[in-house]
Scaffold this motif. Structure first.
Motif, PDB file in Angstrom:
ATOM      1  N   CYS A  11       0.872  -1.178   0.000  1.00 36.45           N
ATOM      2  CA  CYS A  11       0.000   0.000   0.000  1.00 36.45           C
ATOM      3  C   CYS A  11       0.908   1.227   0.000  1.00 36.45           C
ATOM      4  N   ARG A  17      -3.169  -0.880   6.108  1.00 34.94           N
ATOM      5  CA  ARG A  17      -3.755  -2.041   5.449  1.00 34.94           C
ATOM      6  C   ARG A  17      -2.751  -3.156   5.189  1.00 34.94           C
ATOM      7  N   SER A  18      -1.623  -2.816   4.587  1.00 36.19           N
ATOM      8  CA  SER A  18      -0.640  -3.861   4.256  1.00 36.19           C
ATOM      9  C   SER A  18      -0.042  -4.478   5.512  1.00 36.19           C
ATOM     10  N   ALA A  50      -4.357   1.105  13.727  1.00 32.38           N
ATOM     11  CA  ALA A  50      -4.235  -0.239  13.135  1.00 32.38           C
ATOM     12  C   ALA A  50      -3.596  -1.198  14.140  1.00 32.38           C
ATOM     13  N   MET A  83      -3.044  -2.507  -2.406  1.00 36.29           N
ATOM     14  CA  MET A  83      -4.157  -1.952  -1.637  1.00 36.29           C
ATOM     15  C   MET A  83      -4.184  -0.445  -1.801  1.00 36.29           C
ATOM     16  N   TRP A 100      -6.765  -5.331  -3.762  1.00 34.84           N
ATOM     17  CA  TRP A 100      -7.807  -5.320  -2.739  1.00 34.84           C
ATOM     18  C   TRP A 100      -8.214  -3.876  -2.506  1.00 34.84           C
ATOM     19  N   LEU A 102      -9.760  -1.395  -0.473  1.00 37.11           N
ATOM     20  CA  LEU A 102     -10.117  -1.269   0.947  1.00 37.11           C
ATOM     21  C   LEU A 102      -9.996   0.189   1.359  1.00 37.11           C
ATOM     22  N   ASP A 104      -8.866   3.310   3.456  1.00 37.96           N
ATOM     23  CA  ASP A 104      -7.598   3.601   4.124  1.00 37.96           C
ATOM     24  C   ASP A 104      -7.868   3.923   5.595  1.00 37.96           C
ATOM     25  N   ILE A 116     -12.582  -2.559   8.484  1.00 41.49           N
ATOM     26  CA  ILE A 116     -11.485  -2.702   7.512  1.00 41.49           C
ATOM     27  C   ILE A 116     -10.632  -3.896   7.920  1.00 41.49           C
ATOM     28  N   ARG A 117     -10.290  -3.965   9.196  1.00 41.21           N
ATOM     29  CA  ARG A 117      -9.517  -5.091   9.727  1.00 41.21           C
ATOM     30  C   ARG A 117     -10.224  -6.413   9.455  1.00 41.21           C
ATOM     31  N   ILE A 120     -10.041  -7.387   5.819  1.00 45.69           N
ATOM     32  CA  ILE A 120      -8.693  -7.865   5.503  1.00 45.69           C
ATOM     33  C   ILE A 120      -8.539  -9.313   5.959  1.00 45.69           C
TER      34      ILE A 120
END
Length: 133
Positions: A11, A17-18, A50, A83, A100, A102, A104, A116-117, A120
């Motif tokens: 990402c 995300r990554s 995150a 992502m 993907w 998704l 941010d 989001i988690r 994923i």
């Protein structure tokens, strides 16, 4: 694909995300898959929200650091999952690519990051099954 495939999550900042995807894949696949993540413009640190969202599900990504995406990291990967980095991600023929889409998590609160988690995690579970693991 080799006995132990390499999956690279990419990402932009390699801060949300990554990192969450790499954390899930590492936790769920163990030593069956080599897991890496990188960003086209890596941030200074992992997104603390995150980190908190992953800690809620028992996965610690607090010690990770954003890493710069290199051509070599893509060249050595079997599967490259992007992502939201768009044109910032180099393309090499012969690799398996997935994008993907998704949201941010940057600048979002925990309530916003949780779905989001969870998405994923669902995608990582599908990826593991597709790799025969």
């Amino acid at each position: 694909m080799p006995d132990r495939p390499t999956v690279l999550f990419v990402c932009v900042h390699n801060a949300g995300r990554s990192q969450m995807a790499a954390g899930f894949l590492t936790a769920l696949a163990g030593d069956d898959i080599d897991v890496r993540s990188a960003g086209s413009m890596p941030g200074d640190q992992i997104n603390p929200v995150a980190v908190e969202a992953m800690a809620e599900v028992g996965i610690d990504i607090a010690g990770e650091q954003p890493k710069r995406l290199t051509e070599d990291s893509i060249r050595t990967a079997d599967v490259v999952i992007t992502m939201g980095c768009g044109d910032e991600c180099p393309y090499f023929p012969g690799k398996r690519y997935e994008d993907w889409v998704l949201d941010d998590p940057a600048g979002q609160d925990l309530e916003t990051v949780r779905p989001i988690r969870d998405e994923i995690k669902r995608r990582v579970e599908t990826l593991i099954a597709s790799l025969g693991r």
